[in-house]
Design an enzyme around this catalytic site. Structure first.
Site, short mmCIF file in Angstrom:
data_model
loop_
_atom_site.label_atom_id
_atom_site.label_comp_id
_atom_site.label_asym_id
_atom_site.label_seq_id
_atom_site.Cartn_x
_atom_site.Cartn_y
_atom_site.Cartn_z
N HIS A 96 0.86 -1.19 0.00
CA HIS A 96 0.00 0.00 0.00
C HIS A 96 0.90 1.24 0.00
CE1 HIS A 96 -3.59 2.35 0.69
NE2 HIS A 96 -2.92 3.05 1.57
N GLU A 117 -10.61 -6.12 7.05
CA GLU A 117 -10.75 -4.67 7.03
C GLU A 117 -9.73 -4.11 6.03
OE1 GLU A 117 -9.71 -6.36 9.87
OE2 GLU A 117 -11.79 -6.79 10.43
C1 GAR Z 1 1.32 0.82 -6.20
O1 GAR Z 1 1.70 2.12 -5.84
C2 GAR Z 1 0.63 0.13 -5.05
O2 GAR Z 1 1.18 0.45 -3.80
C3 GAR Z 1 -0.77 0.67 -5.19
O3 GAR Z 1 -1.02 0.67 -6.55
C4 GAR Z 1 0.21 0.86 -7.24
C5 GAR Z 1 0.36 -0.25 -8.25
O4 GAR Z 1 1.46 -0.01 -9.06
N1 GAR Z 1 -1.71 -0.12 -4.48
C6 GAR Z 1 -2.81 0.36 -3.92
O5 GAR Z 1 -3.12 1.52 -3.97
C7 GAR Z 1 -3.66 -0.67 -3.20
N2 GAR Z 1 -4.68 -0.02 -2.46
P1 GAR Z 1 2.09 -1.17 -9.94
O6 GAR Z 1 0.93 -1.80 -10.72
O7 GAR Z 1 3.04 -0.48 -10.85
O8 GAR Z 1 2.75 -2.15 -9.02
#
Ligand code: GAR
Length: 216
Positions: free
Chosen positions: A111, A145
């Site tokens: 996250h 959660e």
């Molecule tokens: C990343 O920044 C990850 O932490 C976030 O989405 C992005 C995916 O990037 N995840 C969330 O926000 C989950 N709630 P990626 O597809 O290049 O790995």
């Protein structure tokens, strides 16, 4: 020694998937990606998996009338591939409690904030609006959660004058790419114990559970 069998679940770009692919390419890395699952047929990350010769499957959530049916299909695929650890990497679907409970302590997520701050979406814009001086990312076990669960590792990066959400996201993302392979390594090495709401990592100094301004 047998390598821990991972599934990586994605919805989009797949840069964290790529970081895991790169880590797992090292002969001494204790885990291997045996399946990449996407809920979106057009997810860019599918190409990263294909380029690395990793089987991919699309489970398009739009084909399922209910969340529970979508999750049941995920579960069937994961079990069919003998998956031992599920890694959510930019997987933008909420999972049912039943699915999360079936994979308790065997599913982790990354996250883009220092949890428990800024759960949910648009973390970087909200961090900037709040005027925080430090941002970061968290790898944690998944609990029903949203964005809760025992924390494995966090990285902190500075918020710099002039940052917009894209600039901050890029700085945090570089940290994500270091944190995720490290967290998976600890689990695959059998070092992680869960004690209530906390994850304890054997043989790793507590200071190493946090990366500060990685790359600097
Ligand atoms: C990343 O920044 C990850 O932490 C976030 O989405 C992005 C995916 O990037 N995840 C969330 O926000 C989950 N709630 P990626 O597809 O290049 O790995």
């Amino acid at each position: 020694m047998a390598r821990l069998k991972l599934a990586v679940l994605i919805s989009g770009r797949g840069s964290n998937l790529q970081a895991l692919i790169d880590a797992a390419a090292a002969p001494d890395y204790p885990a291997e990606i045996v399946l990449v699952l996407s809920n979106r047929p057009q997810a860019q990350g599918l190409a990263h998996a294909a380029a690395a010769g990793i089987p991919t499957t699309v489970v398009d959530h739009k084909r399922f009338a209910e969340r529970a049916l979508f999750d049941a299909e995920l579960d069937r695929l994961l079990r069919g591939h003998g998956i031992e650890l599920v890694c959510l990497a930019g997987f933008m679907r909420l999972l049912t409690d039943a699915f999360v409970e079936a994979w308790t302590d065997r599913m982790i997520n990354i996250h883009p904030s220092l949890l428990p701050a800024f759960k949910g979406l648009d973390t970087h814009a909200r961090a900037l609006a709040a005027g925080v001086r430090v941002a970061g990312c968290t790898v944690h076990f998944v609990r029903p959660e949203m964005d809760e669960g025992p924390i494995l590792i966090q990285a902190a990066v500075p918020v710099l004058p002039g940052d917009d959400a894209a600039a901050l996201a890029a700085r945090v993302l570089a940290a994500e790419h270091r944190c995720y392979p490290q967290a998976v390594r600890w689990i695959a090495e059998g070092r992680v114990r869960i004690d209530g709401s906390r994850a304890l990592i054997d043989g790793v100094a507590p200071a190493h559970h946090i990366l500060i301004n990685p790359g600097a």
